[in-house]
Design an enzyme around this catalytic site. Sequence first.
Site, PDB file in Angstrom:
ATOM      1  N   LYS A 144     -15.314  61.613 -55.137  1.00  0.00           N
ATOM      2  CA  LYS A 144     -16.007  62.498 -54.204  1.00  0.00           C
ATOM      3  C   LYS A 144     -15.287  62.536 -52.850  1.00  0.00           C
ATOM      4  O   LYS A 144     -14.438  61.687 -52.570  1.00  0.00           O
ATOM      5  CB  LYS A 144     -17.444  61.991 -54.022  1.00  0.00           C
TER       6      LYS A 144
ATOM      7  N   PHE B 113     -32.948  66.907 -51.107  1.00  0.00           N
ATOM      8  CA  PHE B 113     -31.581  66.621 -50.651  1.00  0.00           C
ATOM      9  C   PHE B 113     -30.522  67.480 -51.346  1.00  0.00           C
ATOM     10  O   PHE B 113     -29.331  67.287 -51.135  1.00  0.00           O
ATOM     11  CB  PHE B 113     -31.260  65.128 -50.824  1.00  0.00           C
TER      12      PHE B 113
ATOM     13  N   ARG C 259     -19.296  54.182 -66.845  1.00  0.00           N
ATOM     14  CA  ARG C 259     -20.613  54.192 -66.185  1.00  0.00           C
ATOM     15  C   ARG C 259     -20.978  52.786 -65.697  1.00  0.00           C
ATOM     16  O   ARG C 259     -21.518  52.614 -64.612  1.00  0.00           O
ATOM     17  CB  ARG C 259     -21.646  54.733 -67.178  1.00  0.00           C
TER      18      ARG C 259
ATOM     19  N   THR D 153     -26.851  54.333 -58.452  1.00  0.00           N
ATOM     20  CA  THR D 153     -26.606  55.504 -57.597  1.00  0.00           C
ATOM     21  C   THR D 153     -26.463  55.126 -56.126  1.00  0.00           C
ATOM     22  O   THR D 153     -25.526  55.567 -55.459  1.00  0.00           O
ATOM     23  CB  THR D 153     -27.777  56.519 -57.756  1.00  0.00           C
TER      24      THR D 153
ATOM     25  N   ARG E 265     -19.447  51.523 -56.749  1.00  0.00           N
ATOM     26  CA  ARG E 265     -20.389  51.837 -55.663  1.00  0.00           C
ATOM     27  C   ARG E 265     -20.821  50.571 -54.931  1.00  0.00           C
ATOM     28  O   ARG E 265     -20.999  50.583 -53.708  1.00  0.00           O
ATOM     29  CB  ARG E 265     -21.589  52.584 -56.231  1.00  0.00           C
TER      30      ARG E 265
ATOM     31  N   ASN F  35     -21.587  58.098 -52.319  1.00  0.00           N
ATOM     32  CA  ASN F  35     -21.420  56.969 -53.241  1.00  0.00           C
ATOM     33  C   ASN F  35     -20.132  57.026 -54.064  1.00  0.00           C
ATOM     34  O   ASN F  35     -20.064  56.549 -55.184  1.00  0.00           O
ATOM     35  CB  ASN F  35     -22.666  56.816 -54.127  1.00  0.00           C
TER      36      ASN F  35
HETATM   37  N1  LIG Z   1     -32.274  60.362 -52.674  1.00  0.00           N
HETATM   38  C1  LIG Z   1     -31.051  60.836 -52.506  1.00  0.00           C
HETATM   39  N2  LIG Z   1     -30.598  61.168 -51.279  1.00  0.00           N
HETATM   40  C2  LIG Z   1     -29.370  61.675 -51.078  1.00  0.00           C
HETATM   41  N3  LIG Z   1     -28.489  61.889 -52.075  1.00  0.00           N
HETATM   42  C3  LIG Z   1     -28.863  61.557 -53.322  1.00  0.00           C
HETATM   43  C4  LIG Z   1     -30.154  61.014 -53.618  1.00  0.00           C
HETATM   44  N4  LIG Z   1     -30.236  60.791 -54.956  1.00  0.00           N
HETATM   45  C5  LIG Z   1     -29.070  61.178 -55.465  1.00  0.00           C
HETATM   46  N5  LIG Z   1     -28.234  61.645 -54.496  1.00  0.00           N
HETATM   47  C6  LIG Z   1     -26.859  62.174 -54.665  1.00  0.00           C
HETATM   48  O1  LIG Z   1     -26.827  63.058 -55.763  1.00  0.00           O
HETATM   49  C7  LIG Z   1     -25.925  62.572 -56.757  1.00  0.00           C
HETATM   50  C8  LIG Z   1     -26.454  62.889 -58.136  1.00  0.00           C
HETATM   51  O2  LIG Z   1     -27.678  62.218 -58.307  1.00  0.00           O
HETATM   52  P1  LIG Z   1     -28.089  61.636 -59.730  1.00  0.00           P
HETATM   53  O3  LIG Z   1     -29.546  61.362 -59.670  1.00  0.00           O
HETATM   54  O4  LIG Z   1     -27.555  62.531 -60.796  1.00  0.00           O
HETATM   55  O5  LIG Z   1     -27.364  60.207 -59.690  1.00  0.00           O
HETATM   56  P2  LIG Z   1     -26.170  59.586 -60.506  1.00  0.00           P
HETATM   57  O6  LIG Z   1     -26.242  60.059 -61.926  1.00  0.00           O
HETATM   58  O7  LIG Z   1     -26.113  58.113 -60.269  1.00  0.00           O
HETATM   59  O8  LIG Z   1     -24.972  60.168 -59.741  1.00  0.00           O
HETATM   60  P3  LIG Z   1     -23.773  61.019 -60.304  1.00  0.00           P
HETATM   61  O9  LIG Z   1     -24.399  62.135 -61.138  1.00  0.00           O
HETATM   62  O10 LIG Z   1     -23.072  61.516 -59.060  1.00  0.00           O
HETATM   63  O11 LIG Z   1     -22.945  60.056 -61.093  1.00  0.00           O
HETATM   64  C9  LIG Z   1     -25.805  61.084 -56.468  1.00  0.00           C
HETATM   65  O12 LIG Z   1     -24.602  60.530 -56.942  1.00  0.00           O
HETATM   66  C10 LIG Z   1     -25.861  61.064 -54.957  1.00  0.00           C
HETATM   67  O13 LIG Z   1     -24.625  61.409 -54.373  1.00  0.00           O
END
Ligand SMILES: Nc1ncnc2c1ncn2[C@@H]1O[C@H](COP(=O)(O)OP(=O)(O)OP(=O)(O)O)[C@@H](O)[C@H]1O
Length: 155
Positions: free
Chosen positions: A11, A59, A87, A93, A104, A114
Amino acid sequence: MNLEKTLVILKPSAVQRGLVGEITSRFERKGLQLAGMKMMQLNDELLNEHYAHLADKPFFSRVKKSMMASPVIVCCYEGVDAVQVVRSMTGATNGRKAEPGTIRGDYSVSGQENIVHTSDSPEHAIVELNRFFKPEEIFDYTPNALPYLYANDEY
Ligand SMILES: Nc1ncnc2c1ncn2[C@@H]1O[C@H](COP(=O)(O)OP(=O)(O)OP(=O)(O)O)[C@@H](O)[C@H]1O
């Protein structure tokens, strides 16, 4: 053996902080095979698709803006059970909650910034690789180290 390909996005938080080499070297050292890699600027259309599951979150637009803040590096890694292996190297996250030793956990103190996106299932990996790569940008080749990476047994 269950050979898989998976998507990693470094990212803007990784690119801007100069962590591209650090992160990619972790996957290399683990023994994952690089099958595709490129720099690209993400746009609203791609991110609406990629983060469709977040569309109703407060968000959503903030996350999209952060993903467009600079170019990203998209990578395809291949290996046995590669989706789960990558993963588990990614961590939770929120960087503040992610275990030390994960990407992370070691490089992020934020829920949003992240460092990496990694595919969370084999099904999503296929869809996501098609989203970010053209077929000719993914390379199939046999790594010389193959006999030293995997034994013939099934554990
Ligand atoms: N509460 C939050 N506030 C701000 N940003 C968030 C929040 N939750 C998730 N994100 C952002 O959105 C992305 C996608 O969220 P998701 O729930 O799909 O998490 P993830 O599967 O761990 O992450 P990714 O899909 O990026 O691997 C996260 O990686 C993070 O950058």
